[in-house]
Design an enzyme around this catalytic site. Structure first.
Site, PDB file in Angstrom:
ATOM      1  N   GLY A   7       0.842  -1.188   0.000  1.00  0.00           N
ATOM      2  CA  GLY A   7       0.000   0.000   0.000  1.00  0.00           C
ATOM      3  C   GLY A   7       0.877   1.238   0.000  1.00  0.00           C
ATOM      4  O   GLY A   7       1.998   1.233  -0.522  1.00  0.00           O
TER       5      GLY A   7
ATOM      6  N   ILE B  44       2.531   2.714   2.430  1.00  0.00           N
ATOM      7  CA  ILE B  44       3.795   2.549   3.152  1.00  0.00           C
ATOM      8  C   ILE B  44       4.761   1.678   2.354  1.00  0.00           C
ATOM      9  O   ILE B  44       5.928   2.028   2.161  1.00  0.00           O
ATOM     10  CB  ILE B  44       3.554   1.944   4.547  1.00  0.00           C
TER      11      ILE B  44
ATOM     12  N   ARG C 195      -2.485  -8.911  -1.771  1.00  0.00           N
ATOM     13  CA  ARG C 195      -3.626  -9.807  -1.973  1.00  0.00           C
ATOM     14  C   ARG C 195      -4.103  -9.819  -3.421  1.00  0.00           C
ATOM     15  O   ARG C 195      -4.499 -10.854  -3.948  1.00  0.00           O
ATOM     16  CB  ARG C 195      -4.770  -9.362  -1.053  1.00  0.00           C
ATOM     17  N   SER C 196      -4.057  -8.672  -4.069  1.00  0.00           N
ATOM     18  CA  SER C 196      -4.632  -8.553  -5.412  1.00  0.00           C
ATOM     19  C   SER C 196      -3.631  -8.789  -6.530  1.00  0.00           C
ATOM     20  O   SER C 196      -4.016  -9.143  -7.650  1.00  0.00           O
ATOM     21  CB  SER C 196      -5.229  -7.151  -5.591  1.00  0.00           C
TER      22      SER C 196
ATOM     23  N   GLY D 233       4.455  -3.984  10.518  1.00  0.00           N
ATOM     24  CA  GLY D 233       3.008  -4.027  10.314  1.00  0.00           C
ATOM     25  C   GLY D 233       2.275  -4.317  11.607  1.00  0.00           C
ATOM     26  O   GLY D 233       1.950  -3.422  12.380  1.00  0.00           O
ATOM     27  N   ARG D 234       2.051  -5.601  11.865  1.00  0.00           N
ATOM     28  CA  ARG D 234       1.388  -6.033  13.096  1.00  0.00           C
ATOM     29  C   ARG D 234       2.062  -7.306  13.598  1.00  0.00           C
ATOM     30  O   ARG D 234       2.391  -8.205  12.818  1.00  0.00           O
ATOM     31  CB  ARG D 234      -0.110  -6.283  12.861  1.00  0.00           C
TER      32      ARG D 234
ATOM     33  N   GLU E 155       1.958  -6.411  23.391  1.00  0.00           N
ATOM     34  CA  GLU E 155       2.655  -5.147  23.607  1.00  0.00           C
ATOM     35  C   GLU E 155       2.152  -4.473  24.886  1.00  0.00           C
ATOM     36  O   GLU E 155       0.949  -4.447  25.118  1.00  0.00           O
ATOM     37  CB  GLU E 155       2.436  -4.218  22.405  1.00  0.00           C
TER      38      GLU E 155
ATOM     39  N   HIS F 291       7.259  -0.130  18.975  1.00  0.00           N
ATOM     40  CA  HIS F 291       6.124   0.263  18.127  1.00  0.00           C
ATOM     41  C   HIS F 291       6.116   1.771  17.870  1.00  0.00           C
ATOM     42  O   HIS F 291       5.138   2.459  18.141  1.00  0.00           O
ATOM     43  CB  HIS F 291       4.802  -0.168  18.763  1.00  0.00           C
TER      44      HIS F 291
END
Length: 317
Positions: free
Chosen positions: A146, A148, A168-169, A228-229, A258, A277
């Protein structure tokens, strides 16, 4: 129009909104508890997202639009939001500059052995045998291309790197040399990358997305970065991969839990760099978020449906 905030907005930005939209009713609050006094009348809510519950959504009977002034929305009550047909937008993209700069800074630190050099300085050690390397000509794989991820790719190209993208796409992303999307194509990204950076959000599709099997497909010399996560990586598998030498180093800004517990083994691993983070932190964060909101509010007032960063509520991103 009632516009309510449950996030603390700087005074100068409050004034800027009041000056730009003098005919709207703004109610600025620092948290959701304060905001509840005006929630039932709110047509628009500006929030950090993580403070909202189903009860808040049900209480806000006139709510039409939620502006989340952050990119992550892991804790939002999307089922309740979908039931009421509320529009959701977020601040996707405003983190791209600090997070891309963080990524390139950490890549350079690993290539130039900054951790060792800082330690040697503290100990007064002059050692010119510390191995140095370059990132020019190396390959970076970016999971999540995206705003970032594309900005990371742009900066990486300036350093002469080859850029691989995975999303994903499979849709092309700017500054990415080759794009991949299917699960089996991920193996190519893992195999070729000298640096692998994950910018993946938390969704049902991405929880535990990277496991030991994936790290074993990477180069032994590879560096993994997660901005990211934390939930997108099986953390115990990452620890095992680092211990077994499946990859050379990990730079981690996000974690399954976290703050990262003091007894977590990651703290004491020499081939790990930990930051709390903060890759997206910038003094310009609120300026960018509120500017994005203001531009969207202009469109909203004109009933223009093409607001920036509309979230697919059923997917959560």
């Amino acid at each position: 129009m009632y516009i309510v905030t449950s996030a603390k907005i700087r005074q100068d930005l409050q004034k800027a909104l009041l000056d730009r939209f003098p005919n709207e009713n703004f109610y600025f609050h620092e948290n959701i508890n304060e905001a509840q006094t005006n929630l039932k009348n709110a047509e628009i809510l500006i929030t950090l997202g993580e403070d909202l519950s189903r009860e808040h959504i049900e209480e806000a009977v006139h709510l039409e639009w939620i502006m989340v002034i952050s990119a992550g929305m892991d804790r939002m009550p999307f089922h309740a939001i979908k039931e009421k047909g509320i529009l959701v937008t977020n601040a996707r993209g405003i983190h791209k500059t600090p997070m891309a700069e963080y990524t390139m800074g950490m890549i350079l630190q690993t290539a130039r052995q900054a951790k060792i050099l800082i330690k040697h300085q503290e100990q007064g050690i002059w050692d010119r045998s510390v191995p140095m390397s370059e990132i020019s000509g190396r390959t970076i794989g970016i999971l999540g291309t995206g705003a970032i991820g594309s900005e990371i790719a742009r900066l990486a190209k300036a350093f002469g790197m080859t850029t691989l993208g995975f999303n994903r796409s499979g849709e092309h992303a700017e500054y990415v040399d080759r794009m991949y999307s299917k699960g089996e194509e991920l193996a190519s990204v893992l195999k070729e990358s000298d640096y692998l950076v994950s910018v993946l959000p938390t969704t049902e599709e991405t929880k535990g997305f990277l496991s030991l099997e994936h790290f074993r497909r990477m180069k032994k010399s590879a560096v993994f970065l997660n901005i990211g996560r934390g939930t997108t990586v099986v953390q115990d598998d990452l620890i095992s991969a680092l211990r077994q030498g499946e990859i050379a180093h990990a730079v981690l800004d996000v974690f399954e839990e976290e703050p990262l517990p003091a007894n977590n083994p990651l703290w004491n691993m020499k081939n790990v760099t930990i930051t709390p983070h903060l890759s997206g932190i910038s003094p310009l964060y609120q300026d960018r978020a509120i500017q994005l909101f203001a531009e969207n509010l202009e469109k909203y007032k004109k009933k223009d449906p093409l607001l920036a960063n509309i979230i697919a509520v059923e997917r959560g991103y």
